[in-house]
Design a protein around this motif. Structure first.
Motif, PDB file in Angstrom:
ATOM      1  N   SER A  60       0.814  -1.222   0.000  1.00 25.84           N
ATOM      2  CA  SER A  60       0.000   0.000   0.000  1.00 25.84           C
ATOM      3  C   SER A  60       0.846   1.271   0.000  1.00 25.84           C
ATOM      4  CB  SER A  60      -0.916   0.008   1.222  1.00 25.84           C
ATOM      5  OG  SER A  60      -0.147  -0.164   2.414  1.00 25.84           O
ATOM      6  N   HIS A  65       0.891   3.715  -6.039  1.00 25.51           N
ATOM      7  CA  HIS A  65      -0.477   4.016  -6.444  1.00 25.51           C
ATOM      8  C   HIS A  65      -0.656   5.419  -7.026  1.00 25.51           C
ATOM      9  CE1 HIS A  65      -1.666   0.282  -4.449  1.00 25.51           C
ATOM     10  NE2 HIS A  65      -0.776   0.624  -3.522  1.00 25.51           N
ATOM     11  N   LEU A 149      -3.982   4.395   1.089  1.00 25.65           N
ATOM     12  CA  LEU A 149      -4.608   4.420  -0.230  1.00 25.65           C
ATOM     13  C   LEU A 149      -5.437   5.675  -0.483  1.00 25.65           C
ATOM     14  CD1 LEU A 149      -5.683   0.696  -0.794  1.00 25.65           C
ATOM     15  CD2 LEU A 149      -3.598   1.895  -1.502  1.00 25.65           C
TER      16      LEU A 149
END
Length: 362
Positions: A60, A65, A149
């Motif tokens: 994560s 991301h 996230l």
């Protein structure tokens, strides 16, 4: 912080080194690396030089991301008398901070970063290749490490420096490249991240490069992302054109990387009293200059190649063969001068060289 605050852990068994005449680019790495952490409320801390090793991140980690990451590229060179030198390293760390600012990453201390780099090079000095045209490539980078996230600014980061001995960029000498003008895809636009050295810019350029290679061309000349009219960059390099005796390069507009080699070329041309300007230049103007016989030379500039002469440009169905597909006189002069300064063969009259106190026995 200073270098005496750094924890240094040396590797017990050194890796086998690739022969200098067999080096590629960025495939082999030195025994050690520098790493430092950032935590919100604490700042940058825990600077260490440790054996080169994998880093552990949670799946994560925000870098995976949301691409909150920046990097740099510079080189260390060895002179004929065994001195180790860097070419304008402070400019690279200053640019790293400009990229940090654009990506909302905490800035690093330039003076400390340079001190840490010198210490790292001194420890791994035996990795610096000795053959002419080779060097030690240096990759500083920052990644967001917070496991989260949510789309937001990360609260923790790692600043890492790794190093790789590299061969000459040109296997068969400096040869002009064939380049296709990109008219479909866009790399970035003004107000985007084009002026930052961040991974996303390079990821967005890959599709056009794949297409260009299938066409038989080695690089892409990017136009502006809005009008597809004005010249911006060549692949991963800045670009210059010699038109009717004047050297022209696209002005920095927020979507063009502020290259260290680019700045050095401009300063060198000014030092030689050769007309040089930074301005908007359209692809149509470039073609008109070619048709009039006034496009004399073209070349890209960057850390890896220094100077990459352009022998051919393809724009739509219009092919421009520049200087009969051969390297131009000025391009060769710039390449020879810059590489001679970087290798210590030519006097550094512009004060670009930083020496490292770790002379290598010959």
């Amino acid at each position: 912080m200073n270098k005496y605050d750094m924890k240094i852990t040396l590797i017990e068994t050194k890796k086998e080194k690739t022969q200098s005449d067999q080096l590629g680019f960025g495939k082999n790495f030195t025994d050690h690396m520098f790493i430092m952490d950032y935590t919100e409320g604490k700042g940058w801390h825990n600077p260490s030089i440790v054996p080169y090793q994998p880093i552990s991140l949670e799946p994560s980690a925000m870098v995976f991301h949301y691409s909150q990451t920046v990097f740099e590229g510079l080189k260390a060179y060895m002179t004929n008398d065994g001195e180790v030198i860097l070419f304008r390293p402070e400019k690279n760390f200053e640019r790293l901070n400009r990229s940090n600012n654009r990506l909302c990453i905490p800035e690093i201390d330039v003076e400390f970063a340079l001190t840490a780099l010198k210490e790292l090079i001194s420890i791994d000095r035996e990795w610096i290749p000795k053959i002419e045209g080779t060097s030690l490539y240096i990759r500083p980078f920052v990644i967001a490490t917070e496991p989260h996230l949510g789309v937001s600014i990360a609260k923790s980061y790692k600043f890492i420096i790794i190093m790789s001995p590299v061969g000459s960029y040109y296997n068969d000498g400096i040869q002009p490249v064939k380049i296709v003008v990109e008219t479909e895809f866009a790399r970035t636009v003004k107000g985007g991240t084009g002026e930052a050295k961040t991974g996303g810019n390079y990821a967005s350029s890959l599709k056009a490069q794949v297409v260009s290679k299938k066409m038989g061309y080695s690089q892409v000349l990017w136009l502006d992302g809005v009008e597809k009219k004005y010249v911006e960059e060549v692949g991963t390099m800045n670009v210059f054109f010699k038109i009717n005796g004047e050297v022209v390069t696209p002005a920095l507009n927020g979507s063009i990387l502020q290259g260290v080699t680019r700045a050095s070329i401009i300063e060198l041309l000014q030092h030689w009293n050769i007309p040089v300007s930074e301005r908007l230049i359209s692809i149509q103007e470039l073609y008109d200059a070619y048709a009039a016989g006034e496009l004399e030379e073209a070349f890209g500039t960057g850390t890896a190649a220094i100077i990459s002469p352009i022998g051919e440009l393809l724009w739509l169905d219009k092919k421009m063969v520049i200087n009969n597909g051969e390297i131009g006189k000025l391009s060769k002069q710039l390449y020879d001068t810059l590489t001679s300064i970087q290798s210590g063969r030519l006097e550094d009259s512009l004060n670009w060289i930083t020496k490292i106190e770790c002379k290598i026995p010959q």
